[in-house]
Enzyme design. Structure first.
Site, PDB file in Angstrom:
ATOM      1  N   HIS A 136       0.821  -1.221   0.000  1.00 21.53           N
ATOM      2  CA  HIS A 136       0.000   0.000   0.000  1.00 21.53           C
ATOM      3  C   HIS A 136       0.850   1.264   0.000  1.00 21.53           C
ATOM      4  CE1 HIS A 136      -3.905  -1.899   0.048  1.00 21.53           C
ATOM      5  NE2 HIS A 136      -3.379  -2.813   0.841  1.00 21.53           N
ATOM      6  N   ASP A 175       2.784   1.603  -3.215  1.00 24.38           N
ATOM      7  CA  ASP A 175       3.165   1.742  -4.643  1.00 24.38           C
ATOM      8  C   ASP A 175       2.414   2.893  -5.298  1.00 24.38           C
ATOM      9  OD1 ASP A 175       0.747   0.253  -4.591  1.00 24.38           O
ATOM     10  OD2 ASP A 175       1.234  -0.822  -6.445  1.00 24.38           O
ATOM     11  N   GLY A 194      -4.333 -12.592  -3.328  1.00 19.10           N
ATOM     12  CA  GLY A 194      -3.143 -11.993  -2.726  1.00 19.10           C
ATOM     13  C   GLY A 194      -1.861 -12.290  -3.477  1.00 19.10           C
ATOM     14  N   LEU A 195      -1.906 -13.146  -4.502  1.00 23.48           N
ATOM     15  CA  LEU A 195      -0.694 -13.456  -5.268  1.00 23.48           C
ATOM     16  C   LEU A 195      -0.734 -12.768  -6.627  1.00 23.48           C
ATOM     17  CD1 LEU A 195      -0.306 -17.265  -4.438  1.00 23.48           C
ATOM     18  CD2 LEU A 195       0.678 -15.289  -3.242  1.00 23.48           C
ATOM     19  N   SER A 196      -1.593 -11.753  -6.735  1.00 21.51           N
ATOM     20  CA  SER A 196      -1.713 -10.958  -7.947  1.00 21.51           C
ATOM     21  C   SER A 196      -2.246 -11.760  -9.127  1.00 21.51           C
ATOM     22  CB  SER A 196      -0.370 -10.322  -8.304  1.00 21.51           C
ATOM     23  OG  SER A 196      -0.621  -9.247  -9.160  1.00 21.51           O
ATOM     24  N   SER A 254      -4.984 -11.284 -10.664  1.00 24.99           N
ATOM     25  CA  SER A 254      -5.625 -10.475 -11.708  1.00 24.99           C
ATOM     26  C   SER A 254      -4.589  -9.858 -12.647  1.00 24.99           C
ATOM     27  CB  SER A 254      -6.547  -9.413 -11.111  1.00 24.99           C
ATOM     28  OG  SER A 254      -5.879  -8.659 -10.162  1.00 24.99           O
ATOM     29  N   GLU A 312      -7.293  -2.502 -15.095  1.00 26.21           N
ATOM     30  CA  GLU A 312      -7.868  -2.645 -13.751  1.00 26.21           C
ATOM     31  C   GLU A 312      -8.481  -1.340 -13.264  1.00 26.21           C
ATOM     32  OE1 GLU A 312      -6.635  -5.275 -10.933  1.00 26.21           O
ATOM     33  OE2 GLU A 312      -4.999  -6.171 -12.082  1.00 26.21           O
ATOM     34  N   ASP A 324       2.298  -4.644  -9.174  1.00 32.64           N
ATOM     35  CA  ASP A 324       2.108  -6.020  -9.636  1.00 32.64           C
ATOM     36  C   ASP A 324       2.469  -6.156 -11.110  1.00 32.64           C
ATOM     37  OD1 ASP A 324       1.188  -6.307  -7.099  1.00 32.64           O
ATOM     38  OD2 ASP A 324      -0.918  -6.446  -7.636  1.00 32.64           O
ATOM     39  N   TYR A 339     -10.232  -1.741  -0.860  1.00 28.78           N
ATOM     40  CA  TYR A 339      -8.962  -1.182  -1.352  1.00 28.78           C
ATOM     41  C   TYR A 339      -9.169   0.286  -1.740  1.00 28.78           C
ATOM     42  CZ  TYR A 339      -4.694  -0.997  -4.271  1.00 28.78           C
ATOM     43  OH  TYR A 339      -3.481  -0.667  -4.810  1.00 28.78           O
TER      44      TYR A 339
END
Ligand code: GLA
Length: 404
Positions: A48, A50, A140-142, A144, A177, A189, A239
């Site tokens: 949080h 970037d 949580g592992l990106s 998307s 996104e 990401d 988010y």
């Protein structure tokens, strides 16, 4: 062909294996046009920050999203999402239905890529079947960004999207996104997935969009990745809400909401006490300032192979994400608390956006079983019910061989 298909199917299958198995079963008439893969990632530290131009230390994984591309004769684009057993037709390029609105599911990433692109094709694009599978479930592992970039590589290579590389490709995937799916995410990401290293992590200066490889010799340490048992829930809305609370706090302090304030913790604490009190906005600001300091400490520790130092920064980061940014959940907290008190664990934290999902722990290799046992007990599961793996660097998003 595979003489021993049965043996092949009995092996644990990766995402790429699953796409090839589908091809053999459903479309063996067609010769694949290509295969593409984009890794997932963990973030060692720096969450949080970037989107404020902070420096972060992510690492790609050897698990990700695979796409096998097969030709069609009808010039349509079809996507087969094997993991959810769904299939969708997106028509021809350019998309016929200009009113395609986000529907809140995986199709949005495909329509987003096609609608935000500016390719002017001179002739109709080749019809395609994209066969997609991933190894990044649980949140949580990106998943998307990995999904978006694996699709982008497949579509660029086959005339459905204008070719982009490097930062331009990362920014384009981020725009899908932000502008189409509706998650106001940063660029971490996408940048790590495009620039992933086979030797370790990368340091990303998200302000300057500069990526530096960090080769890591983990010596007797390893990074365990463990799922807390709670999938991410309502993460996109939460988010965006955290980001707006943070912006509110920064603007109230007279700071830009596009960068991390360049002030000492003491001055900012005094200013916050005078203007923001102890509300959510103050806690959000406190997290981003302290997280950036922890990243710098972690980077030094990593360079010196000071594992207890790196672990301490990771654990402090978790506490800040839990108490100040408030993006953890009780199961993640319980897991982290249990493993950091297990001998042989240097530190642990949630990784990524939060709201459920995965935690990482830096551990001495001999302590792996003890750490996993403590983690399973903390989330009230038998050891066999704890989803986990050892993080291995996965390199960047790239083309794969179609048959190997
Ligand atoms: C998600 C976003 C990233 C970043 C992390 C939290 O993964 O996509 O841009 O903000 O959360 O660090």
């Amino acid at each position: 062909m595979f003489a021993s298909t049965k043996v092949f199917l009995d092996l644990p299958m990766t995402a790429a294996d699953r796409t090839r198995a589908w091809w053999r079963a459903q479309r063996s008439d067609a010769e694949p046009l290509g295969a593409y893969w984009a890794p997932g990632r963990i973030n060692l530290i720096g969450d949080h920050i970037d989107y404020l131009g902070g420096t972060v230390l992510p690492m790609t994984l050897d698990r990700g999203t695979a796409v096998l591309v097969l030709p069609r004769t009808d010039r349509q684009l079809h996507v087969h999402a094997l993991d959810v057993d769904e299939h969708a037709c997106f028509g021809q390029r350019p998309l016929e239905d200009e009113s395609t609105l986000p529907q809140g599911n995986w199709r949005d990433f495909v329509t987003g890529l096609l609608r935000l692109d500016d390719l002017q094709p001179s002739e109709p694009a080749q019809g395609l079947d994209l066969v997609v599978s991933g190894d990044l479930e649980g949140g949580g592992l990106s998943s998307s960004a990995s999904f978006t970039l694996a699709l982008a590589l497949s579509l660029m290579a086959n005339g459905w999207l204008r070719f982009r590389g490097g930062i331009e490709l990362a920014r384009f995937a981020q725009a899908v996104e932000v502008q189409h799916v509706g998650t106001n995410c940063g660029l971490m990401d996408q940048l790590v997935i495009v620039n992933g290293s086979f030797k370790g992590a990368v340091a990303i200066d998200c302000g300057g969009e500069a990526v530096t490889e960090i080769a890591v010799d983990w010596q007797d340490r390893e990074l365990l990745v463990m799922h807390c048992g709670e999938p991410r829930r309502l993460a996109d809305a939460a988010y965006n809400q955290r980001r707006s609370e943070l912006s509110r706090g920064l603007l109230a302090l007279g700071e830009s909401d596009q960068s991390i304030p360049d002030r000492s913790s003491a001055t900012i604490e005094a200013a916050m006490a005078a203007t923001l009190g102890e509300g959510a906005a103050a806690r959000r600001v406190r997290h981003v300032i302290s997280e950036q300091q922890r990243v710098l400490a972690a980077r030094k520790a990593l360079d010196r192979q000071d594992w207890p130092g790196l672990g301490a920064a990771m654990t402090a980061s978790h506490v800040s994400l839990r108490d100040d940014f408030e993006v953890s959940v009780p199961a993640l907290d319980a897991l982290v608390e249990a493993v950091v008190h297990t001998p042989g664990c240097d530190g642990a934290r949630m990784t990524g956006a939060g709201f459920g999902g995965w935690a990482i722990a830096l551990v001495e290799r001999h302590a792996r079983e003890a750490v996993l046992t403590a983690a399973a007990a903390a989330i009230q599961r038998p050891l066999s019910g704890l989803d986990h793996f050892i993080a291995r660097p996965g390199g960047p998003a790239r083309a794969l061989g179609t048959c190997s």
